[in-house]
Design a protein around this motif. Sequence first.
Motif, PDB file in Angstrom:
ATOM      1  N   TYR A  60       0.833  -1.206   0.000  1.00  0.00           N
ATOM      2  CA  TYR A  60       0.000   0.000   0.000  1.00  0.00           C
ATOM      3  C   TYR A  60       0.867   1.255   0.000  1.00  0.00           C
ATOM      4  O   TYR A  60       1.917   1.325   0.645  1.00  0.00           O
ATOM      5  N   SER A  61       0.387   2.230  -0.750  1.00  0.00           N
ATOM      6  CA  SER A  61       0.969   3.567  -0.752  1.00  0.00           C
ATOM      7  C   SER A  61      -0.033   4.523  -1.377  1.00  0.00           C
ATOM      8  O   SER A  61      -0.842   4.125  -2.227  1.00  0.00           O
ATOM      9  N   ASP A  74       3.077   5.731   3.231  1.00  0.00           N
ATOM     10  CA  ASP A  74       3.633   4.402   2.972  1.00  0.00           C
ATOM     11  C   ASP A  74       4.298   4.349   1.593  1.00  0.00           C
ATOM     12  O   ASP A  74       4.120   5.245   0.758  1.00  0.00           O
ATOM     13  N   HIS A 108       4.704  -1.996   3.263  1.00  0.00           N
ATOM     14  CA  HIS A 108       4.414  -0.570   3.426  1.00  0.00           C
ATOM     15  C   HIS A 108       5.690   0.275   3.452  1.00  0.00           C
ATOM     16  O   HIS A 108       5.617   1.497   3.378  1.00  0.00           O
ATOM     17  N   GLY A 225      -3.038   2.446   6.796  1.00  0.00           N
ATOM     18  CA  GLY A 225      -2.182   1.591   5.984  1.00  0.00           C
ATOM     19  C   GLY A 225      -2.660   0.155   5.962  1.00  0.00           C
ATOM     20  O   GLY A 225      -2.902  -0.422   4.910  1.00  0.00           O
TER      21      GLY A 225
END
Length: 326
Positions: A60-61, A74, A108, A225
Amino acid sequence: MATFKFPIFTIIVILSSYFPMAQQEKSKTSYLEKGTTVSLLKITTLSTMLADQGIGEWGYSAIVEVDGKKILFDTGQRPETVLQNALDLGIDLSEVEDVFLSHYHGDHTGGLLTLRKELKKINPNALIRVHVGKGIFNERVGFKNNMPQIKEALEADGVQFIVYEHEHKLFPGVWITGPIKRVYDENNWFSHIKIKMGDEYIEDYVPEDQSLVFDTAEGFVLVAGCGHAGIINTLEQTRNNIYNKEVLAIIGGFHLLDATDKHLKWTADKLHDFGVSKIIGAHCTGINSLYTLRNLMNLSRFNAVVGSVGDSFDLENGIIAGHIAR
């Protein structure tokens, strides 16, 4: 009769010493009631599994653009994913000076070193500050924690790590929750992993897990996140300590992929009570879990979507879902 005269400063100090709690409550009330709302907010997904543009991965970002500032939330798992997806989407990450890490897991934090290495070629101050929760550098058993080595390498390159134990205002209308208290038993972690706390190794409940929160005129927006602390615990702490108002949107990973129907029903009821009207459930939320929440909360396919690379939320348009998630 003797007359005693005290300087007024002395009187103020004496009185203040008797009412420390009142002063703290006043300070807390001031930001609950007089918070600065953000006027421009856009959150774009840069890493998650689903993608009809760019590269999908287990990670995830997101890039946050808020009132002229940019925050990288992230950094995905693979070293190149976020960098390449940003290029594909026409997003310039070299202007980003602040990175927020929700927790230590590699899905992450995996892109951080590569991003700093490449982006500093354009802007020496790119990703110069990294915001983390207390516990992120603690030793783990059963799951490798690369954060101590990442920290060492980046600090040698001039990067500053800022560690939070409590909520903190990052910018006007932008708050870091700090680590989340586990009021409800949401159990969003892996019991076989241990963390060193003092001289003991205990179950790794990911104590550093934290989120970003944005104050808007329509309610607050929260980005998580993985939600290892529990999305309801996170919202509860945010409402109690930061913004005493309804929730407009929740975005990111909520670690509900293995949730039972009973737990999803409980979660949906709580989210409804918070006033949540928009959801982008990416990464570890789970596709079926997102659809279950959508149905239980009577939300439309436009207001509760599975997160995908390139999708976005902004205050003017709401959720702009990826084609594959519509």
